[in-house]
Design a protein around this motif. Structure first.
Motif, PDB file in Angstrom:
ATOM      1  N   HIS A 126       8.084  19.931   1.725  1.00 36.34           N
ATOM      2  CA  HIS A 126       9.473  20.337   1.511  1.00 36.34           C
ATOM      3  C   HIS A 126       9.763  20.502   0.022  1.00 36.34           C
ATOM      4  CE1 HIS A 126      10.334  16.197   0.360  1.00 36.34           C
ATOM      5  NE2 HIS A 126       9.886  15.763   1.528  1.00 36.34           N
ATOM      6  N   ILE A 127      10.981  20.939  -0.293  1.00 38.36           N
ATOM      7  CA  ILE A 127      11.309  21.263  -1.681  1.00 38.36           C
ATOM      8  C   ILE A 127      11.387  20.009  -2.560  1.00 38.36           C
ATOM      9  CG2 ILE A 127      12.430  23.433  -1.120  1.00 38.36           C
ATOM     10  CD1 ILE A 127      15.127  22.016  -1.308  1.00 38.36           C
ATOM     11  N   GLY A 128      11.535  18.833  -1.954  1.00 41.66           N
ATOM     12  CA  GLY A 128      11.445  17.605  -2.738  1.00 41.66           C
ATOM     13  C   GLY A 128      10.040  17.407  -3.276  1.00 41.66           C
ATOM     14  N   HIS A 129       9.044  17.688  -2.433  1.00 42.25           N
ATOM     15  CA  HIS A 129       7.654  17.658  -2.902  1.00 42.25           C
ATOM     16  C   HIS A 129       7.463  18.676  -4.023  1.00 42.25           C
ATOM     17  CE1 HIS A 129       6.792  16.351   1.458  1.00 42.25           C
ATOM     18  NE2 HIS A 129       6.636  15.282   0.695  1.00 42.25           N
ATOM     19  N   ALA A 130       8.030  19.869  -3.824  1.00 42.85           N
ATOM     20  CA  ALA A 130       7.867  20.935  -4.812  1.00 42.85           C
ATOM     21  C   ALA A 130       8.415  20.512  -6.163  1.00 42.85           C
ATOM     22  CB  ALA A 130       8.568  22.206  -4.333  1.00 42.85           C
ATOM     23  N   ARG A 131       9.537  19.779  -6.166  1.00 42.10           N
ATOM     24  CA  ARG A 131      10.129  19.350  -7.422  1.00 42.10           C
ATOM     25  C   ARG A 131       9.134  18.502  -8.217  1.00 42.10           C
ATOM     26  NH1 ARG A 131      14.424  15.862  -9.787  1.00 42.10           N
ATOM     27  NH2 ARG A 131      14.218  16.496 -11.961  1.00 42.10           N
ATOM     28  N   THR A 132       8.520  17.524  -7.528  1.00 35.17           N
ATOM     29  CA  THR A 132       7.571  16.633  -8.195  1.00 35.17           C
ATOM     30  C   THR A 132       6.330  17.381  -8.665  1.00 35.17           C
ATOM     31  OG1 THR A 132       8.312  14.652  -7.023  1.00 35.17           O
ATOM     32  CG2 THR A 132       6.050  14.644  -7.851  1.00 35.17           C
ATOM     33  N   TYR A 133       5.770  18.238  -7.810  1.00 35.64           N
ATOM     34  CA  TYR A 133       4.504  18.869  -8.147  1.00 35.64           C
ATOM     35  C   TYR A 133       4.671  19.972  -9.198  1.00 35.64           C
ATOM     36  CZ  TYR A 133       2.954  16.124  -4.204  1.00 35.64           C
ATOM     37  OH  TYR A 133       2.682  15.075  -3.356  1.00 35.64           O
ATOM     38  N   ILE A 134       5.813  20.633  -9.236  1.00 40.10           N
ATOM     39  CA  ILE A 134       6.075  21.585 -10.317  1.00 40.10           C
ATOM     40  C   ILE A 134       6.220  20.842 -11.639  1.00 40.10           C
ATOM     41  CG2 ILE A 134       7.827  23.141 -11.276  1.00 40.10           C
ATOM     42  CD1 ILE A 134       8.284  24.181  -8.428  1.00 40.10           C
ATOM     43  N   ALA A 135       6.936  19.710 -11.624  1.00 40.59           N
ATOM     44  CA  ALA A 135       7.124  18.921 -12.848  1.00 40.59           C
ATOM     45  C   ALA A 135       5.787  18.493 -13.431  1.00 40.59           C
ATOM     46  CB  ALA A 135       7.992  17.699 -12.560  1.00 40.59           C
ATOM     47  N   PHE A 136       4.892  17.986 -12.596  1.00 44.04           N
ATOM     48  CA  PHE A 136       3.603  17.524 -13.117  1.00 44.04           C
ATOM     49  C   PHE A 136       2.640  18.676 -13.386  1.00 44.04           C
ATOM     50  CE2 PHE A 136       5.202  13.455 -11.549  1.00 44.04           C
ATOM     51  CZ  PHE A 136       4.929  12.676 -12.665  1.00 44.04           C
ATOM     52  N   ILE A 166      13.954  24.243 -11.128  1.00 50.83           N
ATOM     53  CA  ILE A 166      13.453  22.873 -11.265  1.00 50.83           C
ATOM     54  C   ILE A 166      13.407  22.460 -12.733  1.00 50.83           C
ATOM     55  CG2 ILE A 166      11.417  21.399 -10.977  1.00 50.83           C
ATOM     56  CD1 ILE A 166      12.959  21.909  -8.378  1.00 50.83           C
ATOM     57  N   LEU A 167      12.909  23.335 -13.593  1.00 48.78           N
ATOM     58  CA  LEU A 167      12.696  22.984 -14.998  1.00 48.78           C
ATOM     59  C   LEU A 167      13.990  22.981 -15.804  1.00 48.78           C
ATOM     60  CD1 LEU A 167       9.408  24.984 -15.598  1.00 48.78           C
ATOM     61  CD2 LEU A 167       9.656  22.544 -15.098  1.00 48.78           C
ATOM     62  N   SER A 168      15.069  23.474 -15.225  1.00 51.95           N
ATOM     63  CA  SER A 168      16.365  23.452 -15.908  1.00 51.95           C
ATOM     64  C   SER A 168      16.987  22.062 -15.906  1.00 51.95           C
ATOM     65  CB  SER A 168      17.326  24.450 -15.253  1.00 51.95           C
ATOM     66  OG  SER A 168      16.844  25.775 -15.396  1.00 51.95           O
ATOM     67  N   THR A 169      16.395  21.143 -15.164  1.00 55.52           N
ATOM     68  CA  THR A 169      16.819  19.740 -15.149  1.00 55.52           C
ATOM     69  C   THR A 169      15.651  18.875 -15.606  1.00 55.52           C
ATOM     70  OG1 THR A 169      18.370  20.126 -13.328  1.00 55.52           O
ATOM     71  CG2 THR A 169      17.669  17.847 -13.691  1.00 55.52           C
ATOM     72  N   HIS A 170      15.922  17.847 -16.389  1.00 54.70           N
ATOM     73  CA  HIS A 170      14.854  16.965 -16.846  1.00 54.70           C
ATOM     74  C   HIS A 170      14.189  16.301 -15.648  1.00 54.70           C
ATOM     75  CE1 HIS A 170      12.833  13.586 -18.876  1.00 54.70           C
ATOM     76  NE2 HIS A 170      12.818  14.391 -19.923  1.00 54.70           N
ATOM     77  N   TYR A 171      12.886  16.135 -15.725  1.00 53.60           N
ATOM     78  CA  TYR A 171      12.138  15.657 -14.557  1.00 53.60           C
ATOM     79  C   TYR A 171      12.584  14.283 -14.072  1.00 53.60           C
ATOM     80  CZ  TYR A 171       9.235  12.434 -17.356  1.00 53.60           C
ATOM     81  OH  TYR A 171       8.798  11.401 -18.148  1.00 53.60           O
ATOM     82  N   ARG A 172      13.158  13.462 -14.954  1.00 53.93           N
ATOM     83  CA  ARG A 172      13.580  12.121 -14.536  1.00 53.93           C
ATOM     84  C   ARG A 172      14.976  12.101 -13.922  1.00 53.93           C
ATOM     85  NH1 ARG A 172      14.506   8.895 -18.597  1.00 53.93           N
ATOM     86  NH2 ARG A 172      13.911  10.169 -20.390  1.00 53.93           N
ATOM     87  N   SER A 173      15.703  13.191 -14.033  1.00 51.30           N
ATOM     88  CA  SER A 173      17.087  13.231 -13.561  1.00 51.30           C
ATOM     89  C   SER A 173      17.164  13.779 -12.138  1.00 51.30           C
ATOM     90  CB  SER A 173      17.934  14.114 -14.476  1.00 51.30           C
ATOM     91  OG  SER A 173      17.937  13.614 -15.799  1.00 51.30           O
ATOM     92  N   PRO A 174      18.195  13.390 -11.382  1.00 52.13           N
ATOM     93  CA  PRO A 174      18.377  13.976 -10.050  1.00 52.13           C
ATOM     94  C   PRO A 174      18.767  15.435 -10.186  1.00 52.13           C
ATOM     95  CG  PRO A 174      20.261  12.604 -10.629  1.00 52.13           C
ATOM     96  CD  PRO A 174      19.228  12.373 -11.685  1.00 52.13           C
ATOM     97  N   ILE A 175      18.451  16.217  -9.185  1.00 49.35           N
ATOM     98  CA  ILE A 175      18.760  17.643  -9.206  1.00 49.35           C
ATOM     99  C   ILE A 175      19.358  18.019  -7.860  1.00 49.35           C
ATOM    100  CG2 ILE A 175      16.407  18.248  -8.490  1.00 49.35           C
ATOM    101  CD1 ILE A 175      16.654  20.759 -10.197  1.00 49.35           C
TER     102      ILE A 175
END
Length: 497
Positions: A63-73, A317-326
């Motif tokens: 899901h897109i929650g996974h995508a958020r993490t894997y794009i960040a890393f 995804i990258l418009s928000t800092h990886y540690r912050s909620p989006i």
């Protein structure tokens, strides 16, 4: 250490100005969840970085929650490599888990068959999103021997014990339990574990579960399967050893999963710390609520890509800092699409001008060129500050605004165009963007693909399967996946922005 981005500095010669590459300082900071502070990044082995990120449990579509993490890393790995580090990015695949077993039972298929199916779908999704920086995906079921070895060490050292139901880690024997989540052992009342009256402590977690039903493996403690936490530490120990540089994952894995990993690895090896930098991504919410199937706001990556291009989602995804909620919403995606077109428009303009400007022509635009170089340096300062992608993007948008204003009344020299193009190329490399196709071109491609799909549907209706299959296979070769159902066929582009 020599690793570092490259700054461009002006060098005045007798009759001309040139721009030379000078290595910039390698100093950068990463926020460490363990210490709750930003720390200067210093790898264990000079410029070699070992990075591990918890991978998916493959029982359903990602899901897109996974995508958020894997794009960040993905961007973390890309940037570290750009800085000159040699990165070994390892990700596990949990292909054995109660969720997999339960889903397989519902569908009446073998659990490993189910796991392989959704592992394949996961890789397709990551490819579509441009997440290509992982060096190796390690399946849990292919590391059973390493898991058994690590459990044996924990038993021998007195950190684990055997019951009739399996093997458990005794959390009371590890004094630092809770140090990552900053909780005391007495305050930890929630564990993702099964209740078992044979355990010494309520919080003890399973290392090995005795089971006779397949899939099961032989072990010194009886036939069975590994627990969830032990899979990751056995895998990282095999590839990295007892200590490594960065461990990443989503925020909800801090407790109990990452706490359990620390307890296992440090107890088995006797070395501390297991990891030098713990990095965690914030939650992705849908309309300010945590995404879940029960709330009806669960969105798979596949579903998202039907309404949004991969590049636009990456920018979102990258418009928000990886540690912050989006917060995910259609409005946010539309804004990201508009922002991406601003960047792509500027890139296309610069590259078009480069083709039109004569190489020998000169213009006095050194002041604007200096502004470009300042923007580039500010971009990298933002990235060096705990991968601050929103700040880095704001620098890019400010530069584009200045570029548009300047070119309304001035002509850019080939030297300045070259510096701009190099910076935009670096942006593509680090953020995983590709600016080669405009929106108008994209619409034309969609229209052409729809025509091809209509022709293919006619062949299918006539039973001309050889022609239909040929079109499907040729489309696949250019990155277009055709998915047939009883009612209709549809396509999915996996190699386009």
């Amino acid at each position: 250490m020599n690793a570092g981005v490259t700054e461009w500095h002006r060098c005045t010669a007798a009759d001309r100005d040139t721009w030379v590459r000078i290595p910039a300082p390698a100093f950068m900071q990463i926020y460490n969840t363990m210490t709750q502070t930003k720390e200067e990044f210093s790898p264990i082995h000079e410029n070699r970085v070992n990075l591990f990120v918890c991978g998916p449990t493959v029982y359903d579509h990602a899901h897109i929650g996974h995508a958020r993490t894997y794009i960040a890393f993905d961007v973390v790995a890309r940037y570290l490599r750009f800085k000159g580090f040699s990165v070994f990015y390892l990700q596990n695949i949990t292909d054995l888990d109660d969720k997999i077993l339960n889903r397989a039972e519902e569908l009446g298929i073998d659990p490993l068959e189910l796991a392989r199916r959704f592992e394949k779908e996961y890789h397709k999704d990551m490819e579509a999103l441009g997440v290509r920086s992982v060096n190796f995906h390690a399946r849990a079921t292919e590391h059973i021997d390493a898991i058994i070895d690590q459990i044996g060490v924990l038993i021998d050292k007195g950190f684990a014990y055997v019951t009739d139901n399996g093997v458990y880690f005794d959390e009371s024997k590890f004094e630092d339990f809770g140090k990552l989540s900053h909780q005391r052992l007495d305050d930890l009342t929630h564990h993702r574990i099964e209740p078992d009256p044979l355990k010494r402590n309520p919080g003890d977690f399973a290392l090995w579960k005795k089971r006779e039903d397949p899939p099961a493996w032989d072990s010194p403690w009886g036939k069975g399967r590994p627990g969830w936490h032990i899979e990751d530490t056995a895998i990282t120990s095999e590839y990295f050893g007892a200590q490594y540089d960065i461990h990443g994952g989503a925020k909800d894995l801090i407790f109990p999963h990452h706490e359990a990993e620390i307890a296992q690895m440090e107890s088995a090896s006797g070395k501390k710390p297991m990891v030098n930098y713990w990095m965690h991504t914030g939650f992705l919410n849908v309309k300010e609520e945590k995404m879940s199937k029960s709330l009806g706001n669960f969105i798979t990556i596949r579903e998202m890509l039907e309404r949004c291009s991969p590049a636009v989602f990456r920018l979102f995804i990258l418009s928000t800092h990886y540690r912050s909620p989006i917060d995910y919403s259609e409005e946010a995606l539309e804004q990201a699409a508009s922002s991406f077109e601003r960047i792509r428009g500027a890139v296309e303009t610069v590259r078009l001008l480069m083709r039109e400007v004569e190489q020998g022509s000169t213009h006095e635009d050194s002041d604007f060129r200096a502004k470009v170089l300042d923007a580039r340096n500010n971009f990298f300062r933002a990235m060096d500050d705990d991968f601050n992608t929103p700040l880095a993007l704001s620098v890019v948008f400010d530069l584009i605004r200045d570029l548009n204003r300047y070119t309304m009344e001035n002509t850019l020299s080939i030297q300045t165009l070259d510096v701009l193009n190099r910076f935009f190329t670096e942006l593509e490399t680090i953020f995983g963007f590709e600016f080669g196709v405009s929106r108008g071109d994209e619409e034309m491609v969609d229209k052409l693909l729809n025509i091809v799909m209509c022709i293919r549907d006619e062949h299918r209706a006539k039973g001309e399967w050889e022609k239909s299959d040929w079109i499907r296979d040729e489309l696949k070769n250019i990155g277009v996946i055709v998915e047939d159902s009883a009612n209709k066929s549809r396509y999915r582009v996996i190699r386009r922005n």
